[in-house]
Design a protein around this motif. Structure first.
Motif, PDB file in Angstrom:
ATOM      1  N   CYS A 194      26.526  98.392 -31.584  1.00  0.00           N
ATOM      2  CA  CYS A 194      27.572  99.412 -31.521  1.00  0.00           C
ATOM      3  C   CYS A 194      26.976 100.777 -31.858  1.00  0.00           C
ATOM      4  CB  CYS A 194      28.695  99.079 -32.501  1.00  0.00           C
ATOM      5  SG  CYS A 194      29.457  97.458 -32.246  1.00  0.00           S
ATOM      6  N   HIS A 215      31.289 104.475 -33.790  1.00  0.00           N
ATOM      7  CA  HIS A 215      32.399 103.639 -33.318  1.00  0.00           C
ATOM      8  C   HIS A 215      33.459 103.413 -34.388  1.00  0.00           C
ATOM      9  CE1 HIS A 215      30.227 100.450 -35.437  1.00  0.00           C
ATOM     10  NE2 HIS A 215      31.286  99.686 -35.310  1.00  0.00           N
ATOM     11  N   ARG A 233      37.217  95.230 -36.441  1.00  0.00           N
ATOM     12  CA  ARG A 233      35.759  95.146 -36.308  1.00  0.00           C
ATOM     13  C   ARG A 233      35.231  93.818 -36.831  1.00  0.00           C
ATOM     14  NH1 ARG A 233      36.171 100.080 -38.815  1.00  0.00           N
ATOM     15  NH2 ARG A 233      34.977  99.297 -40.596  1.00  0.00           N
ATOM     16  N   ARG A 263      35.662 106.550 -34.360  1.00  0.00           N
ATOM     17  CA  ARG A 263      36.407 106.604 -33.103  1.00  0.00           C
ATOM     18  C   ARG A 263      37.562 105.612 -33.104  1.00  0.00           C
ATOM     19  NH1 ARG A 263      34.328 104.857 -28.959  1.00  0.00           N
ATOM     20  NH2 ARG A 263      32.375 103.911 -29.684  1.00  0.00           N
ATOM     21  N   ARG A 281      35.530 101.507 -26.362  1.00  0.00           N
ATOM     22  CA  ARG A 281      34.150 101.066 -26.172  1.00  0.00           C
ATOM     23  C   ARG A 281      33.456 100.914 -27.514  1.00  0.00           C
ATOM     24  NH1 ARG A 281      31.881 104.903 -21.205  1.00  0.00           N
ATOM     25  NH2 ARG A 281      33.268 104.088 -19.563  1.00  0.00           N
ATOM     26  N   PHE A 282      32.888  99.747 -27.750  1.00  0.00           N
ATOM     27  CA  PHE A 282      32.073  99.568 -28.946  1.00  0.00           C
ATOM     28  C   PHE A 282      30.746 100.301 -28.815  1.00  0.00           C
ATOM     29  CE2 PHE A 282      35.061  96.083 -29.404  1.00  0.00           C
ATOM     30  CZ  PHE A 282      35.306  96.072 -30.763  1.00  0.00           C
ATOM     31  N   ASN A 283      30.304 100.525 -27.582  1.00  0.00           N
ATOM     32  CA  ASN A 283      29.132 101.354 -27.318  1.00  0.00           C
ATOM     33  C   ASN A 283      29.591 102.484 -26.404  1.00  0.00           C
ATOM     34  OD1 ASN A 283      26.612 102.489 -26.781  1.00  0.00           O
ATOM     35  ND2 ASN A 283      26.114 100.969 -25.213  1.00  0.00           N
ATOM     36  N   GLN A 284      29.759 103.671 -26.968  1.00  0.00           N
ATOM     37  CA  GLN A 284      30.329 104.769 -26.192  1.00  0.00           C
ATOM     38  C   GLN A 284      29.401 105.265 -25.086  1.00  0.00           C
ATOM     39  OE1 GLN A 284      30.951 108.401 -28.361  1.00  0.00           O
ATOM     40  NE2 GLN A 284      29.010 108.268 -29.468  1.00  0.00           N
TER      41      GLN A 284
END
Length: 247
Positions: A70, A74, A59, A77, A96-99
């Protein structure tokens, strides 16, 4: 479990009590008198510790280059993914950093990393989005040495694409020399005329490729010419038996 009713609720350890927040409400629970760990729980704890440290390292390697928000989950996850992946870092592909939004929303044909370090973005039709003036594409390539936990180097490339158009095939060279795995993040965000969108529906950043470290080419074995030893010429003298003539 007890609900906190005080004016100033808290989270964390306070004497024998632990305060925590769940679904917007604050609760209390008491600390256990003792914790007994089995061999299995110790192994699980060790795996979680390794994964969480590696996740924090990943990260921090990408945060300075990301331009999106994000999602709140995250971190967990990524840790869960690393626990199951172990040292198989290629399993990070697709994270995905943005789910809430992936790059497939904008690019139905996914980009691919070629063996020569070229990111190929295939030709395809880019959909139109209401109010969007352009799509900003940012490729982030970071070479990471997971063994020593060092960021060897990073490189970024940015493209602006008009929505509701036919995108021509494009190749992006990702020249990040050094040892370690090459991790590539493909970021897309929508741009209005007055600036970028802050909606999570128009922000995506996915890990699209993890290239394993290159195996060093060992030097070829040096060959030497055959050595020929010249021996001195020898002269041999043979002794024959005498010939006796009989009368």
């Amino acid at each position: 479990m007890a609900k906190q009713m005080s004016i100033l609720p808290f989270t964390g350890k306070l004497g024998p009590l632990i305060g925590y927040k769940r679904n917007g409400q604050y609760f209390l629970r008491s600390m256990p008198q003792s914790v007994q760990q089995t061999a299995a729980t110790r192994r699980a704890s060790r795996r979680f510790g390794i994964a969480s440290r590696k996740g924090a390292f990943i990260r921090k390697a990408f945060y300075p280059h990301l331009d999106i928000h994000c999602d709140g989950g995250h971190i967990n996850r990524l840790n869960r993914l690393l626990i199951t992946a172990g040292d198989h870092h290629a399993a990070l592909t697709g994270f995905r950093f943005n789910q809430h939004t992936g790059i497939d929303r904008f690019f139905p044909v996914a980009p691919r990393l070629l063996s020569n370090g070229i990111l190929n973005i295939p030709a395809q039709t880019i959909a139109g989005y209401k109010g969007m003036a352009a799509l900003e594409v940012k490729v982030i390539a970071t070479r990471i040495d997971f063994t020593s936990r060092q960021v060897v180097g990073s490189e970024t490339a940015t493209l602006l694409i008009a929505p509701d158009t036919t995108f021509q095939e494009t190749n992006v060279s990702l020249d990040v020399p050094g040892e370690g795995s090459l991790v590539v993040v493909f970021q897309v965000r929508g741009l209005y005329k007055d600036g970028p969108s802050n909606s999570r529906q128009y922000m995506a950043a996915d890990i699209i490729a993890v290239a394993a470290p290159q195996v060093p080419k060992y030097a070829k074995k040096r060959t030497y010419p055959k050595r020929t030893t010249l021996l001195p010429k020898l002269t041999y003298t043979y002794a024959y038996p005498a010939i006796i003539q009989l009368e």
